[in-house]
Scaffold this motif. Structure first.
Motif, PDB file in Angstrom:
ATOM      1  N   ALA A  44       0.818  -1.219   0.000  1.00  0.00           N
ATOM      2  CA  ALA A  44       0.000   0.000   0.000  1.00  0.00           C
ATOM      3  C   ALA A  44       0.852   1.269   0.000  1.00  0.00           C
ATOM      4  CB  ALA A  44      -0.936   0.004   1.204  1.00  0.00           C
ATOM      5  N   GLY A  45       2.193   1.110   0.019  1.00  0.00           N
ATOM      6  CA  GLY A  45       3.068   2.267  -0.049  1.00  0.00           C
ATOM      7  C   GLY A  45       3.549   2.804   1.281  1.00  0.00           C
ATOM      8  N   GLU A  46       3.328   2.080   2.371  1.00  0.00           N
ATOM      9  CA  GLU A  46       3.805   2.511   3.685  1.00  0.00           C
ATOM     10  C   GLU A  46       5.333   2.644   3.640  1.00  0.00           C
ATOM     11  OE1 GLU A  46       4.490   3.644   7.353  1.00  0.00           O
ATOM     12  OE2 GLU A  46       2.408   3.295   6.793  1.00  0.00           O
ATOM     13  N   ALA A  47       5.855   3.775   4.113  1.00  0.00           N
ATOM     14  CA  ALA A  47       7.292   4.031   4.059  1.00  0.00           C
ATOM     15  C   ALA A  47       8.089   3.117   4.999  1.00  0.00           C
ATOM     16  CB  ALA A  47       7.568   5.492   4.403  1.00  0.00           C
ATOM     17  N   ARG A  48       7.523   2.773   6.130  1.00  0.00           N
ATOM     18  CA  ARG A  48       8.221   1.928   7.115  1.00  0.00           C
ATOM     19  C   ARG A  48       7.295   0.785   7.538  1.00  0.00           C
ATOM     20  NH1 ARG A  48      12.085   5.571  10.724  1.00  0.00           N
ATOM     21  NH2 ARG A  48      12.654   3.469  11.291  1.00  0.00           N
ATOM     22  N   PRO A  49       7.060  -0.165   6.646  1.00  0.00           N
ATOM     23  CA  PRO A  49       6.067  -1.207   6.923  1.00  0.00           C
ATOM     24  C   PRO A  49       6.405  -2.115   8.104  1.00  0.00           C
ATOM     25  CG  PRO A  49       7.289  -1.732   4.938  1.00  0.00           C
ATOM     26  CD  PRO A  49       7.679  -0.333   5.338  1.00  0.00           C
ATOM     27  N   LEU A  50       7.664  -2.418   8.322  1.00  0.00           N
ATOM     28  CA  LEU A  50       8.015  -3.293   9.439  1.00  0.00           C
ATOM     29  C   LEU A  50       7.735  -2.633  10.778  1.00  0.00           C
ATOM     30  CD1 LEU A  50      11.341  -4.873   8.142  1.00  0.00           C
ATOM     31  CD2 LEU A  50       9.046  -5.865   8.132  1.00  0.00           C
ATOM     32  N   GLU A  51       8.088  -1.359  10.888  1.00  0.00           N
ATOM     33  CA  GLU A  51       7.851  -0.626  12.133  1.00  0.00           C
ATOM     34  C   GLU A  51       6.355  -0.436  12.383  1.00  0.00           C
ATOM     35  OE1 GLU A  51      10.003   0.221   9.799  1.00  0.00           O
ATOM     36  OE2 GLU A  51      11.958   0.471  10.742  1.00  0.00           O
ATOM     37  N   ALA A  52       5.614  -0.076  11.335  1.00  0.00           N
ATOM     38  CA  ALA A  52       4.168   0.105  11.473  1.00  0.00           C
ATOM     39  C   ALA A  52       3.493  -1.208  11.847  1.00  0.00           C
ATOM     40  CB  ALA A  52       3.574   0.662  10.180  1.00  0.00           C
ATOM     41  N   ALA A  53       3.914  -2.295  11.219  1.00  0.00           N
ATOM     42  CA  ALA A  53       3.320  -3.601  11.511  1.00  0.00           C
ATOM     43  C   ALA A  53       3.615  -4.044  12.943  1.00  0.00           C
ATOM     44  CB  ALA A  53       3.814  -4.637  10.518  1.00  0.00           C
ATOM     45  N   ALA A  54       4.804  -3.739  13.444  1.00  0.00           N
ATOM     46  CA  ALA A  54       5.148  -4.120  14.821  1.00  0.00           C
ATOM     47  C   ALA A  54       4.212  -3.462  15.823  1.00  0.00           C
ATOM     48  CB  ALA A  54       6.591  -3.750  15.123  1.00  0.00           C
ATOM     49  N   PHE A  55       3.750  -2.245  15.525  1.00  0.00           N
ATOM     50  CA  PHE A  55       2.819  -1.549  16.407  1.00  0.00           C
ATOM     51  C   PHE A  55       1.383  -2.002  16.171  1.00  0.00           C
ATOM     52  CE2 PHE A  55      -0.184   1.968  17.035  1.00  0.00           C
ATOM     53  CZ  PHE A  55      -0.067   2.109  18.407  1.00  0.00           C
ATOM     54  N   GLU A  56       0.958  -2.063  14.916  1.00  0.00           N
ATOM     55  CA  GLU A  56      -0.436  -2.362  14.574  1.00  0.00           C
ATOM     56  C   GLU A  56      -0.782  -3.846  14.687  1.00  0.00           C
ATOM     57  OE1 GLU A  56      -0.936  -0.786  10.640  1.00  0.00           O
ATOM     58  OE2 GLU A  56      -0.429   1.242  11.282  1.00  0.00           O
ATOM     59  N   MET A  57       0.193  -4.723  14.490  1.00  0.00           N
ATOM     60  CA  MET A  57      -0.040  -6.172  14.487  1.00  0.00           C
ATOM     61  C   MET A  57       1.163  -6.849  15.131  1.00  0.00           C
ATOM     62  SD  MET A  57      -1.973  -8.712  13.602  1.00  0.00           S
ATOM     63  CE  MET A  57      -1.158  -9.734  14.800  1.00  0.00           C
ATOM     64  N   PRO A  58       1.275  -6.745  16.485  1.00  0.00           N
ATOM     65  CA  PRO A  58       2.448  -7.276  17.179  1.00  0.00           C
ATOM     66  C   PRO A  58       2.653  -8.768  16.907  1.00  0.00           C
ATOM     67  CG  PRO A  58       1.031  -6.051  18.681  1.00  0.00           C
ATOM     68  CD  PRO A  58       0.285  -6.210  17.399  1.00  0.00           C
ATOM     69  N   PRO A  59       3.912  -9.214  16.847  1.00  0.00           N
ATOM     70  CA  PRO A  59       4.184 -10.616  16.553  1.00  0.00           C
ATOM     71  C   PRO A  59       4.036 -11.557  17.748  1.00  0.00           C
ATOM     72  CG  PRO A  59       6.232  -9.406  16.735  1.00  0.00           C
ATOM     73  CD  PRO A  59       5.119  -8.396  16.839  1.00  0.00           C
ATOM     74  N   GLN A  60       3.771 -11.018  18.934  1.00  0.00           N
ATOM     75  CA  GLN A  60       3.622 -11.839  20.135  1.00  0.00           C
ATOM     76  C   GLN A  60       2.158 -11.844  20.595  1.00  0.00           C
ATOM     77  OE1 GLN A  60       6.220 -13.568  21.230  1.00  0.00           O
ATOM     78  NE2 GLN A  60       7.454 -12.633  19.623  1.00  0.00           N
ATOM     79  N   MET A  61       1.673 -13.008  21.019  1.00  0.00           N
ATOM     80  CA  MET A  61       0.263 -13.190  21.395  1.00  0.00           C
ATOM     81  C   MET A  61      -0.185 -12.210  22.489  1.00  0.00           C
ATOM     82  SD  MET A  61      -2.569 -15.029  20.927  1.00  0.00           S
ATOM     83  CE  MET A  61      -2.235 -16.677  20.361  1.00  0.00           C
ATOM     84  N   MET A  62       0.565 -12.072  23.571  1.00  0.00           N
ATOM     85  CA  MET A  62       0.125 -11.205  24.672  1.00  0.00           C
ATOM     86  C   MET A  62       0.029  -9.744  24.227  1.00  0.00           C
ATOM     87  SD  MET A  62      -0.757 -13.151  27.062  1.00  0.00           S
ATOM     88  CE  MET A  62      -1.138 -11.885  28.241  1.00  0.00           C
ATOM     89  N   ASP A  63       0.997  -9.282  23.434  1.00  0.00           N
ATOM     90  CA  ASP A  63       0.937  -7.909  22.925  1.00  0.00           C
ATOM     91  C   ASP A  63      -0.258  -7.738  22.005  1.00  0.00           C
ATOM     92  OD1 ASP A  63       3.260  -7.312  24.305  1.00  0.00           O
ATOM     93  OD2 ASP A  63       4.541  -7.786  22.587  1.00  0.00           O
ATOM     94  N   TRP A  64      -0.545  -8.756  21.201  1.00  0.00           N
ATOM     95  CA  TRP A  64      -1.696  -8.708  20.298  1.00  0.00           C
ATOM     96  C   TRP A  64      -2.990  -8.612  21.099  1.00  0.00           C
ATOM     97  CZ3 TRP A  64      -6.070 -11.561  19.241  1.00  0.00           C
ATOM     98  CH2 TRP A  64      -6.728 -11.254  18.045  1.00  0.00           C
ATOM     99  N   LEU A  65      -3.122  -9.427  22.141  1.00  0.00           N
ATOM    100  CA  LEU A  65      -4.336  -9.407  22.967  1.00  0.00           C
ATOM    101  C   LEU A  65      -4.535  -8.052  23.643  1.00  0.00           C
ATOM    102  CD1 LEU A  65      -4.086 -12.951  24.572  1.00  0.00           C
ATOM    103  CD2 LEU A  65      -5.785 -12.181  22.909  1.00  0.00           C
ATOM    104  N   GLU A  66      -3.452  -7.441  24.094  1.00  0.00           N
ATOM    105  CA  GLU A  66      -3.546  -6.138  24.746  1.00  0.00           C
ATOM    106  C   GLU A  66      -3.979  -5.035  23.788  1.00  0.00           C
ATOM    107  OE1 GLU A  66       0.244  -5.562  26.615  1.00  0.00           O
ATOM    108  OE2 GLU A  66      -0.175  -7.054  28.163  1.00  0.00           O
TER     109      GLU A  66
END
Length: 82
Positions: A44-66
């Motif tokens: 979609a053209g996000e300039a920093r997709p890895l950083e944005a994804a880490a915040f919006e869709m965390p790779p760890q279950m507990m962070d995701w649930l929170e």
């Protein structure tokens, strides 16, 4: 959406990730939700997709649930994109 945790080997040891198991598949595929979300953002053209994804869709279950609704919507969007 059935959530699972899985681990992958990396150069610095094993890493536990959050995924979604694709029901009805004979090969029991798992989608890495953080990676799928980052790929969707990059397309979609996000300039920093890895950083944005880490915040919006965390790779760890507990962070995701929170994250509540925000992370659930990101996971749904990642699965729809895949």
């Amino acid at each position: 959406m059935k959530l699972v945790t899985f681990s992958v080997a990396t150069p610095v040891g094993r890493s536990t990730r959050l995924g979604a198991w694709l029901d009805g598949r004979s090969d029991a595929r798992i989608v890495d939700l953080n990676a799928a979300h980052a790929a969707r953002l990059a397309a979609a053209g996000e300039a920093r997709p890895l950083e944005a994804a880490a915040f919006e869709m965390p790779p760890q279950m507990m962070d995701w649930l929170e994250g509540g609704v925000r992370t659930f919507e990101a996971a749904a969007a990642a699965l729809a994109w895949v």
